[in-house]
Design an enzyme around this catalytic site. Structure first.
Site, PDB file in Angstrom:
ATOM      1  N   LYS A  22       0.853  -1.214   0.000  1.00  0.00           N
ATOM      2  CA  LYS A  22       0.000   0.000   0.000  1.00  0.00           C
ATOM      3  C   LYS A  22       0.874   1.244   0.000  1.00  0.00           C
ATOM      4  CE  LYS A  22      -1.782   1.588   4.072  1.00  0.00           C
ATOM      5  NZ  LYS A  22      -1.487   2.987   4.375  1.00  0.00           N
ATOM      6  N   ASN A  23       1.905   1.244   0.849  1.00  0.00           N
ATOM      7  CA  ASN A  23       2.682   2.473   1.025  1.00  0.00           C
ATOM      8  C   ASN A  23       3.709   2.688  -0.076  1.00  0.00           C
ATOM      9  OD1 ASN A  23       1.101   2.927   3.210  1.00  0.00           O
ATOM     10  ND2 ASN A  23       2.641   2.413   4.736  1.00  0.00           N
TER      11      ASN A  23
END
Ligand code: EPZ
Length: 415
Positions: A22-23
């Site tokens: 996600k990051n």
């Protein structure tokens, strides 16, 4: 508000593929607006935060397709420089669009992202870096950044902020001249962003180290890129298996990104077998308490694993001490774990966990993404049934969290 109903006591055993990070994917999606063309991104997890970022790109004028974990963004025409307020409020990490939109259009308007459950989350380092690149910034409730021409600069970050490092990289890609970022964040997600930018024709070196160098270019070109696996997701599933004395095989990992967490799990008594991009972990029936868990910027122990690891220590043999150095309010899961019978004392940034024999299932409330995952992990180990409210927080960062755990033998129902 959806709820997870977690029946405790099952030993988790089985195999999972780790989803894309996600990051890493969020700043990479923001970077697509720098290319007046098409970017194809693979291994994109189906998360609420990803959907929000794709929605923002559409509102800016991009055409976006998302199918089978692959995203195609066509950023040929950007029709707006204003990041929609409702979407900024839903996902503060949209702030990383400041740098890329500024680099593409010379202007960006955004709402102040504001804090969240884990802290104030200021953006002073982001704004200082953009100003040093030549942006005029006005803060009147909104953030208005403008620049006729961004120029390379030497920027010393007071703190190795992940988001500030990413924002400065994105703004510097098409700035005139060379930019040096000192005391840059070293997280693997920064390295993946550098990979992506260079695949578009940018000139970025040094990600993963403390000094990143960017040489401005005029034009970028179409590209495709596969996002790295999510080290926090991998750590979370390892924690879930370890909480139940289970065995886990993870595929598509990058072991270099997992050392801080793997080493702590080893200290707690887990045994590992690592071969290339596959990891096998076997947990003991009862974990040993680890001395101290200090969250630090990478390559230290990740703050995003603090809550999940704390859930593990609640029933470990002995006492462990946590020190949360990154965010000032990241112990929201503690009182919920105490409701389940944990023995935890918090004093400022320090939490002392005395291992108890067992936790008891009850109704608990998730306040943030990783705290929510921590409560599910505690529920897996607890006696009886745990109802975890606030599953929408968990959905922001975990693709099908409950069903993935059920594939390992958990008994979780989404109500
Ligand atoms: C990123 O947030 C991650 N989010 C966070 O993950 C992660 O916890 C954090 O990095 C640390 O690793 C994304 O990548 C989308 P920071 P970010 O800027 O960029 C202070 C999750 O669960 N600071 O490194 O916001 C700040 O207050 C999320 O996936 C300033 O003071 O993190 C904090 O105390 C949670 N001024 C510290 O630095 C600034 O201008 C770390 O923040 C910026 C940050």
């Amino acid at each position: 508000m959806s709820i997870y109903r977690v029946v405790g006591g099952n030993k988790l055993e089985g195999e999972l593929k780790v989803e894309g990070s996600k990051n890493a994917v969020l700043p990479i999606l923001a970077a697509t607006v720098l290319n007046e063309g098409i970017s194809i991104i693979e291994n994109v997890p189906a998360l609420k935060d990803v959907a929000t970022m794709l929605q923002i790109l559409k509102e800016l004028g991009c055409s976006v397709e998302y199918r089978d974990n692959t995203v195609q963004v066509d950023a040929t025409c950007i029709s707006s420089s204003e990041i929609p307020e409702t979407l900024v409020r839903q996902m503060r990490s949209s702030i990383v669009l400041l740098g890329s939109l500024l680099g593409r259009t010379g202007k960006v308007i955004s709402t102040y992202p504001g804090g969240c459950a884990i802290g104030v989350r200021p953006i002073d380092l982001h704004l200082k870096g953009l100003k040093m690149l030549g942006a005029n910034i006005e803060l009147m409730g909104h953030i208005v950044c403008e620049s006729s021409e961004l120029k390379g600069a030497e920027i010393q970050l007071d703190y190795p902020s992940v988001g500030a490092t990413e924002n400065i990289m994105l703004a510097a890609v098409k700035a005139r001249g060379t930019t040096i970022i000192r005391n840059a964040a070293r997280e693997p997600e920064i390295g993946d962003l550098q990979e992506f930018l260079n695949s578009m024709g940018a000139k970025v070196w040094g990600a993963g180290g403390q000094i990143i160098r960017i040489e401005g270019v005029d034009k970028l070109h179409n590209t495709s890129h596969r996002v790295i696996p999510d080290r926090i997701i991998a750590g979370t599933y390892m924690a879930a298996a370890a909480a139940t004395g289970g065995r886990l095989k993870l595929n598509d990992i990058i072991i270099d990104h997992l050392h801080p967490v793997v080493d702590k799990l080893k200290e707690a008594g887990c045994v590992f077998e690592i071969r290339g991009d596959t990891l096998k972990m076997t947990a003991p029936k009862r974990l040993m308490a680890v001395d101290t868990v200090r969250t630090l910027p990478y390559p230290g122990f990740p703050t995003d694993m603090q809550a999940q690891f704390m859930a593990l220590m609640c029933c470990a043999r002995g006492t462990s001490i946590f020190i949360e150095n990154i965010f000032e309010n990241r112990y929201r899961h503690v009182d919920q774990l105490v409701k389940m019978g944990a023995d935890i004392k918090v004093d400022g940034r320090t939490a002392v966990i005395r291992g108890v024999k067992e936790l008891r299932g009850t109704l608990v409330n998730a306040e943030d993404l990783r705290g929510g995952a921590s409560l599910v992990i505690a529920g897996l180990a607890a006696k009886g049934t745990t109802l975890v409210e606030g599953v929408e927080h968990i959905d922001r960062g975990y693709q099908d969290f409950g069903s993935q755990l059920n594939r390992l033998g958990a008994d979780i129902q989404k109500l």
